[in-house]
Design an enzyme around this catalytic site. Structure first.
Site, PDB file in Angstrom:
ATOM      1  N   ARG A 266       0.812  -1.220   0.000  1.00 50.08           N
ATOM      2  CA  ARG A 266       0.000   0.000   0.000  1.00 50.08           C
ATOM      3  C   ARG A 266       0.843   1.267   0.000  1.00 50.08           C
ATOM      4  O   ARG A 266       0.389   2.329  -0.417  1.00 50.08           O
ATOM      5  CB  ARG A 266      -0.968  -0.010   1.197  1.00 50.08           C
ATOM      6  CG  ARG A 266      -2.135  -0.953   1.003  1.00 50.08           C
ATOM      7  CD  ARG A 266      -3.311  -0.595   1.888  1.00 50.08           C
ATOM      8  NE  ARG A 266      -3.000  -0.705   3.290  1.00 50.08           N
ATOM      9  CZ  ARG A 266      -2.974  -1.843   3.976  1.00 50.08           C
ATOM     10  NH1 ARG A 266      -3.221  -2.982   3.363  1.00 50.08           N
ATOM     11  NH2 ARG A 266      -2.703  -1.847   5.257  1.00 50.08           N
TER      12      ARG A 266
ATOM     13  N   TYR B 271      -0.034   4.397  -2.257  1.00 50.38           N
ATOM     14  CA  TYR B 271      -0.202   5.766  -1.780  1.00 50.38           C
ATOM     15  C   TYR B 271       0.677   6.744  -2.559  1.00 50.38           C
ATOM     16  O   TYR B 271       0.244   7.842  -2.896  1.00 50.38           O
ATOM     17  CB  TYR B 271       0.104   5.865  -0.286  1.00 50.38           C
ATOM     18  CG  TYR B 271      -0.729   4.930   0.560  1.00 50.38           C
ATOM     19  CD1 TYR B 271      -2.012   4.569   0.166  1.00 50.38           C
ATOM     20  CD2 TYR B 271      -0.230   4.391   1.734  1.00 50.38           C
ATOM     21  CE1 TYR B 271      -2.770   3.701   0.922  1.00 50.38           C
ATOM     22  CE2 TYR B 271      -0.997   3.511   2.502  1.00 50.38           C
ATOM     23  CZ  TYR B 271      -2.260   3.173   2.084  1.00 50.38           C
ATOM     24  OH  TYR B 271      -3.012   2.313   2.825  1.00 50.38           O
TER      25      TYR B 271
ATOM     26  N   TYR C 169     -12.846  10.473   2.474  1.00 50.42           N
ATOM     27  CA  TYR C 169     -13.924  10.276   3.452  1.00 50.42           C
ATOM     28  C   TYR C 169     -13.379  10.602   4.834  1.00 50.42           C
ATOM     29  O   TYR C 169     -12.169  10.524   5.081  1.00 50.42           O
ATOM     30  CB  TYR C 169     -14.480   8.856   3.385  1.00 50.42           C
ATOM     31  CG  TYR C 169     -13.591   7.789   3.956  1.00 50.42           C
ATOM     32  CD1 TYR C 169     -12.600   7.198   3.198  1.00 50.42           C
ATOM     33  CD2 TYR C 169     -13.756   7.344   5.267  1.00 50.42           C
ATOM     34  CE1 TYR C 169     -11.783   6.224   3.717  1.00 50.42           C
ATOM     35  CE2 TYR C 169     -12.948   6.363   5.799  1.00 50.42           C
ATOM     36  CZ  TYR C 169     -11.958   5.812   5.029  1.00 50.42           C
ATOM     37  OH  TYR C 169     -11.155   4.843   5.565  1.00 50.42           O
TER      38      TYR C 169
END
Lengths: 88, 273
Positions: B65, B69, B91
């Site tokens: 990840r 990113y 979010y």
């Protein structure tokens, strides 16, 4: 914007749509079809996802920000184990 | 004309939590990158701006990840560099447990590109409201679950302990979307060093859309290994002991109080000529 999404937005942002009767009236006024209205009233999220062709598999992993030193190391290093520890 | 970047939070519940300024930034942007927690919120953003680009496709199981990113940051900054007014909408709160917005803003600033952040209502905010927890009452400590496991921590059992992203407990690869019960048992064993096995804990999930129901499952700590967890499940561990007074500090403070009272009550001296 999709009408059902607008309905969901109104339900969440307008205090006058906090009861079932008001929601039913809103669905009618927004001309939402019977199946989608039923999903909203019965709070059937999965049914609504299917009807709107919404992908249910969303990834929402979050990750703390790292300090400057760690970030620099991450960019330079290829050692997965080292960089995995903080940057989730 | 120089491009710009604004990272905004859209809150947790679609429509309920977005701030007027965040909404305005989204509506007026030339490009909006989105990282939402569900497809409804993504469609909602698409209704606010004609050029919304989801960052979801960068995630892949098995892919580190951290690479994901960095790719997301590059995608955002590429548009800023071309002179566009870019908004990255996340979010919750864009700066809480979120390295993408922090990295993107830092990089933009290094390139002398204007960049800023607008807060949003985070999962933590919702948690306090939904579970009726006041962090000021006994204190509250937050950790990302894997980070809590990887490092030695001084656990304060008289404060709330909140562990985020518990479904990924113990993932060192950064490439998994969930870890299994063996990983979770390591977490439970770690917690059992501090809490009794019958201590009641809470599995919490905030509402994503108006028709969602908030999750507040109260289980025993020993039941955590077998519990159903999702990526957005948060583990809340209430205090197991009362706060213990720090007598040493209290004595020092009492001495200061006494001295202050003594000085206050001292007779006023006047100069007699």
């Amino acid at each position: 914007m999709n009408n059902v999404i607008q309905v969901l937005e109104l339900m969440a942002s307008d205090s006058s749509f906090q009861n079932e009767q008001a929601v039913e009236a809103l669905l009618k006024a927004a001309e939402i079809n019977t199946e989608q209205s039923a999903a909203v009233i019965t709070q059937d999220v999965i049914s609504l996802e299917r009807q709107l062709d919404i992908c249910p598999d969303f990834y929402c992993a979050f990750f703390p920000a790292e300090d400057d030193k760690q970030e620099d190391e991450d960019e330079e290093s290829t050692d997965v184990e080292t960089k995995s520890i903080v940057n989730i | 004309m120089s491009g710009s970047l604004v990272c905004v939070g859209t809150g947790m519940t679609l429509g309920a939590h977005i701030s007027p300024i965040a909404k305005s930034h989204i509506e007026q942007a030339e490009v909006v990158f989105s990282l939402m927690a569900n497809g409804f919120a993504e469609k909602w953003l698409e209704g606010m701006n004609s050029d919304v680009r989801s960052l979801q496709s960068y995630y892949q199981e098995g892919k580190n990840r951290n690479i994901t990113y960095n790719e997301m940051v590059e995608a955002i900054l590429t548009e800023v560099r071309t002179g566009k007014k870019v908004v990255a909408a996340f979010y919750g709160h864009p700066g809480v447990f979120a390295c993408i917005s922090h990295r993107a803003i830092k990089k933009a600033e290094l390139e002398s590109l204007p960049a800023m952040m607008e807060p949003g209502i985070s999962a933590e905010d919702c948690l306090y409201a939904d579970l009726g927890i006041d962090p000021g009452k006994t204190g509250c400590c937050h950790y990302e679950t894997s980070q809590f496991m990887f490092y030695k921590r001084n656990v304060d059992v008289s404060a709330h302990l909140i562990l985020w992203q518990v479904s990924l407990a113990g993932d060192k690869s950064l490439a998994k979307f969930s870890t299994g019960s063996a990983y979770r048992k390591v977490l439970v064993d770690l917690l059992l060093e501090h809490y009794p096995s019958d201590h009641q804990i809470i599995l919490y999930q905030a509402k994503g859309i108006a028709i969602d129901t908030m999750r507040e499952d109260r289980i025993l700590l020993s039941e955590l290994v077998a519990a159903e967890l999702f990526m957005h499940t948060t583990l809340v561990i209430p205090p197991s002991e009362k706060m213990q007074p720090n007598d040493k500090v209290l004595t020092l403070l009492a001495d200061i109080d006494k001295q202050e009272i003594k000085q206050k009550n001292r007779p006023k001296l006047s100069l007699v000529l």
